[in-house]
Motif scaffolding. Structure first.
Motif, mmCIF file in Angstrom:
data_model
loop_
_atom_site.group_PDB
_atom_site.id
_atom_site.type_symbol
_atom_site.label_atom_id
_atom_site.label_comp_id
_atom_site.label_asym_id
_atom_site.label_seq_id
_atom_site.Cartn_x
_atom_site.Cartn_y
_atom_site.Cartn_z
ATOM 1 N N LEU A 78 47.431 -27.113 42.678
ATOM 2 C CA LEU A 78 46.913 -28.414 43.093
ATOM 3 C C LEU A 78 45.507 -28.549 42.526
ATOM 4 C CD1 LEU A 78 47.368 -30.986 44.879
ATOM 5 C CD2 LEU A 78 46.121 -29.758 46.670
ATOM 6 N N VAL A 79 45.261 -29.639 41.797
ATOM 7 C CA VAL A 79 43.982 -29.860 41.120
ATOM 8 C C VAL A 79 43.045 -30.632 42.042
ATOM 9 C CG1 VAL A 79 42.840 -30.858 39.101
ATOM 10 C CG2 VAL A 79 45.164 -29.916 38.893
ATOM 11 N N LEU A 80 41.814 -30.117 42.166
ATOM 12 C CA LEU A 80 40.772 -30.782 42.939
ATOM 13 C C LEU A 80 39.643 -31.186 42.001
ATOM 14 C CD1 LEU A 80 40.426 -28.217 45.891
ATOM 15 C CD2 LEU A 80 41.993 -30.167 45.748
ATOM 16 N N GLY A 81 39.187 -32.435 42.121
ATOM 17 C CA GLY A 81 38.004 -32.875 41.393
ATOM 18 C C GLY A 81 36.758 -32.595 42.210
ATOM 19 N N ARG A 82 35.702 -32.069 41.573
ATOM 20 C CA ARG A 82 34.527 -31.599 42.317
ATOM 21 C C ARG A 82 33.480 -32.692 42.524
ATOM 22 N NH1 ARG A 82 31.720 -26.434 40.569
ATOM 23 N NH2 ARG A 82 31.178 -26.465 42.791
ATOM 24 N N HIS A 83 33.557 -33.789 41.791
ATOM 25 C CA HIS A 83 32.588 -34.872 41.947
ATOM 26 C C HIS A 83 33.221 -36.161 41.420
ATOM 27 C CE1 HIS A 83 31.857 -34.142 37.674
ATOM 28 N NE2 HIS A 83 31.567 -32.882 37.969
ATOM 29 N N PRO A 84 32.632 -37.339 41.682
ATOM 30 C CA PRO A 84 33.268 -38.607 41.306
ATOM 31 C C PRO A 84 33.581 -38.740 39.818
ATOM 32 C CG PRO A 84 31.534 -39.009 42.905
ATOM 33 C CD PRO A 84 31.445 -37.550 42.548
ATOM 34 N N ARG A 85 32.693 -38.276 38.944
ATOM 35 C CA ARG A 85 32.967 -38.389 37.502
ATOM 36 C C ARG A 85 34.186 -37.552 37.121
ATOM 37 N NH1 ARG A 85 31.515 -35.369 33.229
ATOM 38 N NH2 ARG A 85 30.054 -34.125 34.461
#
Length: 224
Positions: A56-63
């Protein structure tokens, strides 16, 4: 920019209607522990069903989330799932091209094959075959080319036989624990056009290993 975690089977990603009034652990309860120095917690860039394990991929910040969301929308992220189906596919590889629609308004997340539904495609490859507890099994690598709700579960049930442990599209007993034999085994993410995609794999969960071994899996989670 991102984290890729191995989500356990049985853990919902988000708190949904089924959790109302009940104390049910969900993945979002634990994301604050994965900040690693950033001011915001990471967020899931895609979804996995509660009973599906694996990458499962998590994005660490909005960009990062914006870039990952665009890659998913453009179909540039390759996802490989392992499944154990109760059946015997006639061919060792192929394409399932079967439109899907909601089964009923009351069960909006349950799907059914429907020629008037949304186009849905899945590539499959048989990695092994075997018998466990008198049931014929096939170990499949699945690549969803579209992202419909329960796509892999419905495509397998309609084409070969249900995924082992499926309570909705098979005859597995309900609330028997995380028994669905569906695992997000690998993912390839092209973060930079000048570099090879980042490739991550997750080993299959314990509840799948007996069936995998019956189909010839030797303990190596890599696809050869």
């Amino acid at each position: 920019m991102m984290l890729v975690i191995d989500k356990p089977a049985g853990l919902p990603v988000h708190r949904g209607p089924a959790a109302k009034g009940r104390v049910i652990p969900v993945l979002t309860d634990h994301l604050d522990a994965l900040r690693f120095g950033l001011p915001r917690r990471p967020e899931a860039a895609h979804r996995l069903d509660k009973d599906t394990s694996g990458c499962l991929v998590l994005g660490r910040h909005p960009r990062a989330m914006a870039q990952l969301n665009q890659l998913f929308r453009d179909g540039r992220i390759e996802k490989t799932y392992w499944a154990i189906v109760e059946g015997a596919p006639a061919e060792d590889a192929g394409l399932i091209d079967l439109a899907l629609a909601k089964r009923s308004p009351e069960r909006g997340w349950w799907m059914k094959p429907d020629p008037d539904g949304l186009p849905s495609q899945t590539r499959y490859r048989v990695l092994g075959r075997g018998i466990l507890d008198g049931v014929q099994l096939a170990w499949l690598a699945l690549e969803p080319l579209t992202g419909r709700t329960h796509q892999l579960r419905v495509h397998c049930a309609a084409s070969f036989g249900p995924i082992r442990g499926d309570e909705i599209y098979g005859d597995a007993p309900r609330d028997a624990g995380p028994g669905l034999h569906l695992h997000a085994q690998g993912i390839a993410i092209p973060l930079s056009p000048k570099r090879e995609p980042v490739r991550i794999s997750a080993p299959p969960p314990p509840h799948m290993q007996a069936a995998l071994a019956a189909c010839g899996w030797s303990g190596d989670d890599k696809l050869s």
